[in-house]
Design a protein around this motif. Structure first.
Motif, PDB file in Angstrom:
ATOM      1  N   THR A  88      96.156  73.684  34.731  1.00  0.00           N
ATOM      2  CA  THR A  88      96.351  72.547  35.636  1.00  0.00           C
ATOM      3  C   THR A  88      95.097  71.691  35.713  1.00  0.00           C
ATOM      4  O   THR A  88      95.167  70.449  35.685  1.00  0.00           O
TER       5      THR A  88
ATOM      6  N   ALA B 108      94.786  67.855  34.434  1.00  0.00           N
ATOM      7  CA  ALA B 108      94.356  66.822  35.384  1.00  0.00           C
ATOM      8  C   ALA B 108      93.383  65.841  34.749  1.00  0.00           C
ATOM      9  O   ALA B 108      93.294  64.675  35.160  1.00  0.00           O
TER      10      ALA B 108
ATOM     11  N   ASP C 189      95.195  62.941  33.749  1.00  0.00           N
ATOM     12  CA  ASP C 189      95.985  62.368  34.838  1.00  0.00           C
ATOM     13  C   ASP C 189      97.425  62.891  34.852  1.00  0.00           C
ATOM     14  O   ASP C 189      98.353  62.168  35.234  1.00  0.00           O
ATOM     15  N   PHE C 190      97.592  64.136  34.404  1.00  0.00           N
ATOM     16  CA  PHE C 190      98.914  64.783  34.364  1.00  0.00           C
ATOM     17  C   PHE C 190      99.923  63.936  33.592  1.00  0.00           C
ATOM     18  O   PHE C 190     101.120  63.923  33.911  1.00  0.00           O
TER      19      PHE C 190
END
Length: 514
Positions: free
Chosen positions: A198, A202, A205-206
């Motif tokens: 995750t 990130a 910016d996903f």
């Protein structure tokens, strides 16, 4: 040097305390031979599934998968989704046979179909792979990472310390200690990997579009061209199923959880749980490794991707959790390999020669064997540093050694026209060709990808077995008297439907990342 905070050490300490407490509780049972090697044949599906996953997603996987993805792309995840399909096949067609026959080690099935020579042949080969590849590889990978966080450590003593810790609780508590600690370790491992993946995602910016734009298309493709040096599509099709079948079905290191199941349904559902979990490494380990190629492009060696991601992106507290996940991976693979290797020695070699030994004596001697094997693995582990990459070290060794074993197992499962002599000589012939091909690869005589070599060796071994059978026609009638080992109670309809749905989900996943 990465900085560890007090909370990191606290999380590490908590993890170790839980593992020690579990081991003490299990050890108080004073396990006999059946308890030591097969947990009293009482394991349920959740424990089996989580233990299968944890023992496989070892430190070698945590280091090897992201490293290979950083270097060449996500095609390395083919090993993972193919494992899911193999596990589904094993759950439905193979595990019921194992449990119905009441075997303690996988090689026993070859003795029941052929003779004791095939049992010892498979057992000795599996023992070698378990100590030299599984145990030593896990110790090496774990030491490599811990040395980045604690620079004062050195390779040899670090391998020895980890081997000692895992060896002691494995020898004391047996398979139940291994399986129960694997449950804790798999949860820590999944949680730590999820957090790290995750954090890496990130950085984009996903956005999957951002990832696709940052990486070359071939690095995000599972199916690679036929001439691809990393993993050609034909190798995925014909080589990986053979390697996966050995690992998930014939390898005592893994299959021991299925053999310790309380019944056929528990084994089947446990394998289904593990198959489901095997789809996760693509997202939790492989894709973060591929993304790291743009985030950390200046690594000296690919095997350091995972610890570098921890160092660069994990804040205080999470670093401790991720390190706990790493130690969990080390322990789950080392304890599994040691317990299975001890089982092979005692059940396939010692007990047949000394049937007068009681279960208590077998268990006591098995503990000492565990510690001896621990010592051998610890001494060998530092030598892996001489090889170019950990994942290549593991996969290429399996590709040259295991296909002849899978071939004779397949023969035994499906036909009664082959006798023990032909099976043994044909398998040995397959390994002879394997040795020639391996030497040829080292000398540059050929550049056949090792997954293609696996498929070729499988076919050549089957041909060799039939040729040996045909060389003595007088044995053909006797061979027909031996029943193939494929029959057994089947699993429930619900399990078969669930397996079909998971197979469809796997196909969709492969199509998306094709």
């Amino acid at each position: 040097m990465p900085e560890l905070h007090l909370i990191d050490f606290g999380i590490l300490g908590l993890y170790l305390a839980v593992v020690v407490a579990l081991c003490i509780k299990v050890t108080l049972r004073n396990p006999d031979a059946d308890e030591l090697f097969l947990a009293g044949r009482s394991l349920g599906p959740a424990v089996i599934g989580l233990s299968l996953f944890a023992s496989n997603i070892s430190s070698t996987t945590l280091i090897g998968l992201p490293g290979a993805a950083w270097d060449t792309g996500i095609a390395v995840a083919n090993y993972e989704w193919m494992a899911a399909l193999v596990l589904l096949f094993t759950a439905i067609y193979v595990a019921p046979v194992f449990l119905r026959r009441g075997i303690t080690t996988v090689p026993e099935i070859l003795e029941q179909r052929f003779d004791p020579r095939l049992r010892k042949y498979l057992s000795a080969t599996s023992l070698f792979l378990s100590v030299v590849l599984d145990t030593a590889g896990s110790l090496y990978a774990g030491a490599l990472v811990l040395m980045l966080f604690f620079p004062d450590l050195s390779l040899g003593p670090t391998c020895a310390a980890m081997a000692l810790f895992a060896g002691i609780y494995t020898a004391a508590g047996g398979l139940r200690a291994v399986a129960y600690t694997d449950v804790v370790q798999s949860i820590v491992l999944l949680l730590g990997s999820l957090i790290l993946s995750t954090l890496v995602f990130a950085e984009f910016d996903f956005s999957w579009s951002a990832v696709s734009a940052a990486l070359p298309a071939e690095k995000l493709s599972l199916l690679r061209p036929l001439d691809d040096p990393t993993l050609p599509w034909l190798g995925t099709l014909i080589g990986l199923p053979i390697l996966g079948f050995y690992y998930w079905t014939m390898n005592q290191y893994v299959a021991q959880r299925l053999l310790g199941a309380r019944d056929i349904q528990a084994a089947g559902w446990g394998a289904l749980i593990a198959a489901t979990l095997k789809l996760l490494p693509l997202f939790l380990m492989v894709l973060p490794g591929a993304m790291a190629a743009t985030l950390i492009p200046d690594l000296d060696r690919a095997d350091t991707v995972f610890p570098r991601l921890i160092i660069d992106y994990a804040p205080a507290g999470l670093t401790g959790l991720l390190l706990a996940g790493l130690i969990a991976a080390i322990m789950s693979s080392v304890d599994s390999a040691l317990n299975s290797a001890s089982t092979l020695v005692m059940v396939d070699f010692v007990k047949p020669r000394h049937p007068e030994l009681s279960d208590r004596h077998i268990a006591k001697l098995g503990r000492w064997i565990t510690l001896l094997l621990m010592l051998i693995a610890a001494l060998w582990a530092p030598n892996i540093d001489r090889f170019p990459g950990l994942f290549a070290y593991l996969q290429q060794a399996f590709a040259y050694v295991t296909p002849p074993l899978v071939a004779v197992f397949a023969i035994g499962m499906t036909t009664r026209s082959i006798d023990a002599r032909a099976a043994l000589h044909g398998t040995a012939s397959g390994h002879g060709v394997s040795a020639i091909l391996f030497i040829g690869a080292q000398l540059g005589w050929h550049n056949i990808h090792f997954t293609l070599v696996a498929g070729l060796l499988f076919v050549l071994t089957i041909l060799a077995i039939y040729l040996w059978q045909a060389s003595d026609a007088s044995r053909a009638s006797a061979a027909r008297e031996a029943a193939p080992i494929r029959h057994g109670e089947t699993v429930s309809g619900a399990l078969k439907i669930s397996a079909l749905l998971l197979a469809v989900a796997t196909a969709v996943l492969v199509w998306f990342f094709r």
